[in-house]
Design a protein around this motif. Structure first.
Motif, mmCIF file in Angstrom:
data_model
loop_
_atom_site.group_PDB
_atom_site.id
_atom_site.type_symbol
_atom_site.label_atom_id
_atom_site.label_comp_id
_atom_site.label_asym_id
_atom_site.label_seq_id
_atom_site.Cartn_x
_atom_site.Cartn_y
_atom_site.Cartn_z
ATOM 1 N N GLN A 18 -9.468 2.691 14.359
ATOM 2 C CA GLN A 18 -8.435 3.353 13.551
ATOM 3 C C GLN A 18 -8.631 4.865 13.552
ATOM 4 O OE1 GLN A 18 -8.333 1.734 9.577
ATOM 5 N NE2 GLN A 18 -6.532 0.499 10.030
ATOM 6 N N PRO A 30 -7.453 6.764 6.452
ATOM 7 C CA PRO A 30 -6.897 5.992 5.325
ATOM 8 C C PRO A 30 -5.380 5.875 5.368
ATOM 9 C CG PRO A 30 -8.613 7.477 4.544
ATOM 10 C CD PRO A 30 -8.356 7.840 5.979
ATOM 11 N N LYS A 31 -4.699 6.956 5.813
ATOM 12 C CA LYS A 31 -3.241 6.914 5.903
ATOM 13 C C LYS A 31 -2.794 5.875 6.934
ATOM 14 C CE LYS A 31 1.001 8.411 5.213
ATOM 15 N NZ LYS A 31 1.691 8.195 3.924
ATOM 16 N N SER A 33 -4.458 3.290 7.853
ATOM 17 C CA SER A 33 -4.757 1.974 7.274
ATOM 18 C C SER A 33 -3.639 1.528 6.340
ATOM 19 C CB SER A 33 -6.090 2.021 6.537
ATOM 20 O OG SER A 33 -6.390 0.767 5.971
ATOM 21 N N GLN A 34 -3.134 2.474 5.547
ATOM 22 C CA GLN A 34 -2.020 2.150 4.645
ATOM 23 C C GLN A 34 -0.791 1.723 5.421
ATOM 24 O OE1 GLN A 34 -1.544 5.705 2.292
ATOM 25 N NE2 GLN A 34 -2.709 4.849 0.590
ATOM 26 N N ILE A 35 -0.510 2.438 6.510
ATOM 27 C CA ILE A 35 0.666 2.103 7.317
ATOM 28 C C ILE A 35 0.505 0.719 7.934
ATOM 29 C CG2 ILE A 35 1.948 2.720 9.402
ATOM 30 C CD1 ILE A 35 1.313 5.655 8.753
ATOM 31 N N GLU A 36 -0.679 0.429 8.481
ATOM 32 C CA GLU A 36 -0.912 -0.870 9.114
ATOM 33 C C GLU A 36 -0.775 -2.020 8.121
ATOM 34 O OE1 GLU A 36 -4.363 -1.449 11.386
ATOM 35 O OE2 GLU A 36 -3.952 0.165 12.807
ATOM 36 N N ASN A 37 -1.167 -1.779 6.879
ATOM 37 C CA ASN A 37 -1.129 -2.831 5.873
ATOM 38 C C ASN A 37 0.165 -2.854 5.069
ATOM 39 O OD1 ASN A 37 -3.900 -4.164 5.934
ATOM 40 N ND2 ASN A 37 -4.448 -1.997 5.842
ATOM 41 N N LYS A 39 1.550 -0.538 3.225
ATOM 42 C CA LYS A 39 1.500 0.053 1.891
ATOM 43 C C LYS A 39 2.030 1.479 1.861
ATOM 44 C CE LYS A 39 -2.567 -2.705 0.723
ATOM 45 N NZ LYS A 39 -4.007 -2.686 0.379
ATOM 46 N N ALA A 40 2.372 1.996 3.018
ATOM 47 C CA ALA A 40 2.852 3.371 3.070
ATOM 48 C C ALA A 40 4.364 3.387 3.286
ATOM 49 C CB ALA A 40 2.164 4.133 4.194
ATOM 50 N N THR A 41 5.040 4.299 2.604
ATOM 51 C CA THR A 41 6.473 4.470 2.809
ATOM 52 C C THR A 41 6.697 5.326 4.048
ATOM 53 O OG1 THR A 41 6.856 4.371 0.438
ATOM 54 C CG2 THR A 41 8.598 5.334 1.789
#
Length: 441
Positions: A18, A30-31, A33-37, A39-41
């Motif tokens: 990552q 971390p950003k 990771s958020q996109i993959e999961n 959780k990111a807009t």
């Protein structure tokens, strides 16, 4: 989609980290990771920005850019569909612009698609290297050369790189990549593992070349491929050597903390695997520690920088000589050269100049190392306000390794800084020299 691409078997047994992919995309781990999961807009305007930045063709996107809304998007040629393939039956009709995901993955994922357009916009040598790295281009001979011949070719490429003959290496690497990749599919056992070390070595050179030509994101791709091949080989020194390439690309991409962690982890693992019982192991261990030290200097961690430099110094004295085991150029002199580099990054210009003065360049056999020392010295003189001496040091570097100065944008930027900050008494000479080597002023 990003996660699926990272884990695709095309990359080998290990997924692309990552941290590496985040560096390519210009975001934090971390950003990503958020996109993959999920959780990111993700706003469409951000996707527009990335598509333009990466020059992703319209037929490989599920959306159109605003300026494309009035144009018909025609997909580029793809392999003939298999009528028995259930995915084929569910696709939209030809010409709709729908992404054929399986064909894309077979071709090497998103980066392979980017390479098609990106390679055409770079100098020919760099473009060929990028295409060879991200796709399967390159000349594959009808018969596999003997392994000894391939080893000689790999050594020749590494020698060209170390002596700053970058265009010679650029010409050789694409075809050599194709040959060693193909050869490893023919052999098995110890011979395949030997070829895996060659694949790793050529990717290390590719990574270094791409860094020299200001392509840190693509250099990260090459370093990741080197690490995958090294792990396949099972050779601890190949793995540690490839880790050096990963560390270098992370530092160049602005991720020094991750670079330090990977370098220290890899050095410790090498110590556990080999007990640093050979000159090769000591050299690679020391080279990794030096990379970590310079990364620590990037974040102004003086204590860690000094500790790592001292640790490398101990390894160098244990080695007892300046050497080039596993293409590390490691030894006591190389440690001093890295002390210069670290001092420059810490802003200790006087210390850097004093240390550089203790090094006898005639005892440094590798041209790239001599030029790097002189360029670091030039940076120190520029920090110190001694612009005439800074310009002298850059000109001296060119005498030792012309392509290190003429081909590198980083050196061009240094010259530009000297030109714009030096007094009138030096400025004319600086401008004339910059124009001579093709650097913008």
């Amino acid at each position: 989609m990003i996660r699926a691409w990272r884990y695709h078997p095309w990359h080998g047994r290990h997924p692309v980290a990552q941290t590496v992919v985040a560096a390519w995309c210009g975001m934090s781990q971390p950003k990503l990771s958020q996109i993959e999961n999920g959780k990111a807009t993700m706003h469409l305007d951000r996707l527009y920005q990335w598509a333009r930045l990466l020059q992703i063709p319209a037929n490989l996107r599920w959306f159109l850019l605003p300026e494309e809304n009035d144009r018909t998007v025609t997909p580029s040629a793809t392999p003939s569909p298999d009528p028995n393939d259930s995915d084929t039956r569910s696709r939209s009709a030809a010409g709709s612009g729908t992404l054929d995901r399986r064909a894309l993955l077979r071709a090497g994922g998103p980066l392979a698609c980017i390479a098609v357009s990106a390679a055409g916009q770079r100098p020919t040598g760099t473009g060929r290297l990028i295409a060879a790295l991200l796709t399967s281009t390159g000349h594959t001979p009808d018969q596999i050369p003997p392994l000894e011949h391939l080893q000689s070719r790999v050594a020749a490429v590494r020698h060209a790189y170390q002596h700053s003959r970058y265009h010679q290496a650029l010409d050789a690497v694409p075809d050599l990549l194709a040959v060693v990749r193909h050869a490893r599919t023919v052999y098995d056992g110890d011979q395949r593992r030997l070829l895996d070390t060659m694949v790793a070595a050529v990717h290390q050179v590719a990574s270094g070349l791409l860094l020299k030509f200001d392509e840190p994101a693509l250099a990260s791709v090459a370093a990741d491929r080197a690490m995958n091949a090294a792990r396949h080989s099972g050779h601890p020194l190949a793995v540690a050597s490839s880790a050096r390439a990963v560390v270098h690309t992370l530092s160049a991409a602005g991720h020094p903390i991750q670079a330090i962690n990977i370098a220290v982890t890899a050095a410790n693992q090498l110590g556990r695997d080999t007990d640093n019982a050979t000159s090769g192991a000591i050299s690679v261990y020391g080279a990794l520690t030096l990379r970590a030290a310079v990364a620590a200097a990037q974040v102004q961690d003086r204590h860690k920088t000094q500790g790592l430099l001292d640790e490398a110094d101990q390894a160098a004295h244990r080695l007892g000589r300046d050497d080039n085991q596993h293409w590390t150029a490691f030894g006591p002199t190389n440690v001093t050269m890295h002390r210069v580099s670290a001092a420059v990054r810490l802003g200790d210009a006087g210390t850097a100049v004093d240390l550089a003065a203790t090094i006898n360049l005639h005892q440094v056999p590798i041209a790239e190392r001599r030029a790097t020392l002189l360029i670091d010295t030039a940076k120190a003189f520029a920090q110190w306000g001694k612009h005439d001496k800074a310009l002298d040091a850059v000109q001296d570097a060119e005498q030792h390794a012309p392509e290190e100065v003429r081909a590198r944008k980083a050196v061009h930027r240094l010259l530009s800084d000297i030109t714009h900050t030096c007094p009138p008494s030096t400025q004319r000479r600086a401008i004339e020299y910059a124009q001579t080597i093709g650097a913008p002023v």
